[in-house]
Motif scaffolding. Structure first.
Motif, mmCIF file in Angstrom:
data_model
loop_
_atom_site.group_PDB
_atom_site.id
_atom_site.type_symbol
_atom_site.label_atom_id
_atom_site.label_comp_id
_atom_site.label_asym_id
_atom_site.label_seq_id
_atom_site.Cartn_x
_atom_site.Cartn_y
_atom_site.Cartn_z
ATOM 1 N N ILE B 35 1.154 -1.469 -0.165
ATOM 2 C CA ILE B 35 -0.073 0.381 -0.419
ATOM 3 C C ILE B 35 0.562 1.266 -0.194
ATOM 4 N N TRP B 38 2.306 1.438 -3.438
ATOM 5 C CA TRP B 38 0.682 2.096 -4.272
ATOM 6 C C TRP B 38 0.732 3.943 -4.208
ATOM 7 N N VAL B 39 0.469 3.828 -2.787
ATOM 8 C CA VAL B 39 0.839 5.581 -2.344
ATOM 9 C C VAL B 39 1.392 6.417 -3.123
ATOM 10 N N ARG B 42 4.606 3.848 -6.647
ATOM 11 C CA ARG B 42 5.724 2.647 -7.073
ATOM 12 C C ARG B 42 5.415 0.728 -7.022
ATOM 13 N N VAL B 43 5.899 0.134 -7.375
ATOM 14 C CA VAL B 43 5.573 -0.805 -6.925
ATOM 15 C C VAL B 43 5.000 -1.718 -6.296
ATOM 16 N N PHE B 298 -6.907 -2.633 5.825
ATOM 17 C CA PHE B 298 -6.359 -1.771 5.144
ATOM 18 C C PHE B 298 -6.493 0.179 5.145
ATOM 19 N N TRP B 302 -3.630 2.669 5.408
ATOM 20 C CA TRP B 302 -3.927 3.725 4.060
ATOM 21 C C TRP B 302 -4.112 5.106 5.109
ATOM 22 N N TRP B 305 -0.009 6.155 5.575
ATOM 23 C CA TRP B 305 0.400 6.734 4.749
ATOM 24 C C TRP B 305 -0.355 7.938 4.125
#
Lengths: 164, 343
Positions: B35, B38-39, B42-43, B298, B302, B305
């Motif tokens: 996560i 993603w934020v 990146r991978v 999650f 979330w 980040w």
């Protein structure tokens, strides 16, 4: 010491934190669905544009000789003192050639001054960015490693003619 | 049922819960990294196994083969004990959280909870307070100023937020008139979720849960830029892994607690109107519980980040001047609901 006030104080909604938190979280959520920018390096390699300043190389003409006339300007201009040139005479039209041309890649800072100062377009920055050596001696690149066929440097030479 | 049957059933339940919890923890570490990636566009981990799914195991093996260092200045018994307290507390909390409605299996009636204690909520509050000891011991016994600061911050923070946490829970207890998690979940049938009936209590509990688990807007005990690593600066190898596990287990448990207390536990609104068989309903309810927990985990990541860390004085004033009065207001609100609507 007098307490300095902020130019603009937070308004009530901002003081409540929650609307601002929701804004921030919406931003990060939006970012989660954006395409990512990662390159899977060993498999996918970065192909630099012609303006890229990679490892400096010597241009090798099609007949196998280097363009360099061993004037030593690159060595003089090099701010990191990475280049060493020893000139010698030759029967060719250019009369001089570098008997020894060494770049210490541990010192080189990829500034491109050598390329800028070169009157013969003999030393240019290549696109090569993968520089690995296991000891300090290997980091000193001689003529054997520096000479690159002129065909492989077309991009950079064209770029230099346009913008230098 | 004789005593042996009860024992064996309980042992099986404990085994299932522990394995589930460990897997949740392992994969929440993986998803935390995913996560965060993603934020930041990146991978994230994708080398070890398919999509990097074996990454947690690679991490565990790496930690196992590291040298276990105890500093000279450390108080050795406490230094060794601290991670075990942290781990024990986070795993023991899970015993009272119901996974689903009672089921019939091989002729036995089995409650899907390790221990159906009638004071389960008190038990959880008591154990989460014990969790401070692990962190404080770790900070104090390391013999390092950074660890000590982290430990002190942690104890101050946890005690402050425990107050508002306890008061928010009081609202839930008033509503369901029971301290048993099973009864609390049963009281939230239909849309009678506590999150909807007492939104203020939900928010105060959520914020306090973030503070209790030391997750990011309130991760002052760790605060990497200020305190190196906070209370676990001087830990290495498996003791560090212990703290790491405990942190993520705490997050899973906080999520499970929020689901149990505020989001209806395993309840799916109006599922009984669909006319499904009892087995299918049960399976859907267990799945709903796990999905709710997953969604909350999650959410935890979330938030981590997205938001920056609070300053220490802001943290304290938020805890005492905002969260505490809000939690008190919530109790009055719940009392009014009960008085006026007779819920």
């Amino acid at each position: 010491m007098p307490v300095q006030k902020r130019k603009e104080d937070l308004n009530i909604l901002e003081k409540l934190y929650i609307p601002e938190i929701v804004k921030g979280m919406a931003l990060t959520l939006k970012n989660m669905f954006r395409p990512n920018v990662t390159m899977q390096y060993p498999e996918v390699r970065f192909e630099p544009p012609s303006s890229y300043r990679g490892r400096p190389v010597l241009v090798q003409e099609k007949n196998g000789t280097e363009r360099c006339v061993a004037c030593g300007l690159c060595s003089r201009v090099c701010p990191a003192l990475a280049i060493e040139v020893q000139a010698s005479e030759t029967e060719l039209e250019k009369e001089r050639y570098p008997q020894k041309f060494e770049i210490n890649m541990l010192r080189c800072i990829f500034c491109g001054f050598c390329e800028e100062v070169c009157p013969e377009e003999a030393i240019v920055m290549s696109k090569d960015y993968e520089l690995v050596f296991k000891n300090r001696k290997d980091a000193i690149f001689g003529k054997d490693k520096l000479l690159v066929q002129v065909d492989n440097l077309k991009d950079r030479l064209e770029f230099l003619r346009k913008f230098k | 049922m004789n005593i042996w049957e009860i024992l064996i059933i309980s042992l099986i339940k404990i085994l299932i819960i522990v394995v589930m919890l460990l897997l949740t923890v392992a994969y929440s570490v993986y998803f935390e990294r995913k996560i965060s990636a993603w934020v930041q566009n990146r991978v994230g981990p994708n080398r070890v196994g398919w999509l990097g799914l074996l990454q947690p195991f690679a991490d565990v093996f790496k930690l196992m083969f590291k040298e276990d260092i105890i500093p000279d200045a450390a108080n050795k018994p406490l230094h060794t004990l601290a991670p075990f307290i942290a781990l024990f507390v986070s795993f023991a909390t899970y015993a009272v959280i119901p996974l689903g409605p009672p089921i019939e299996l091989f002729g036995y009636k089995i409650n899907l909870v390790v221990a159906d204690v009638n004071i389960g909520i008190l038990y959880v509050l008591a154990l989460t307070s014990l969790g401070v000891y692990g962190i404080t011991f770790a900070g104090w016994s390391s013999g390092s100023k950074y660890s000590l600061l982290g430990g002190i911050r942690s104890s101050a923070q946890m005690i402050s937020y425990e107050v508002s946490m306890g008061f928010s829970v009081a609202g839930v207890i008033l509503m369901s008139q029971s301290l048993s998690p099973v009864k609390i979940v049963e009281a939230q049938h239909g849309w009678m979720w506590n999150a909807i009936l007492q939104p203020i209590g939900f928010i105060t509990f959520l914020v306090s849960a973030f503070a209790e688990t030391n997750r990011l807007p309130f991760d002052l005990p760790e605060a990497e830029p200020e305190l190196v690593g906070g209370y676990h600066t001087e830990y290495s190898s498996f003791k560090f892994a212990g703290f790491f596990l405990a942190e993520y287990a705490n997050m899973a448990i906080a999520s499970a607690m929020i689901v149990t207390l505020y989001l209806g536990g395993y309840q799916v609104p109006y599922i009984e109107k669909l006319g499904l068989s009892y087995t299918l309903t049960t399976i859907i309810q267990i799945a709903a519980f796990l999905i709710k927990i997953g969604a909350l985990i999650f959410f935890f990541m979330w938030v981590r980040w997205s938001l920056p860390r609070f300053r220490y004085d802001q943290l304290m004033s938020l805890g005492w001047k905002v969260m505490f009065p809000l939690a008190l207001a919530n109790i009055i609100w719940v009392a009014a609901l009960i008085m006026i609507f007779g819920l």
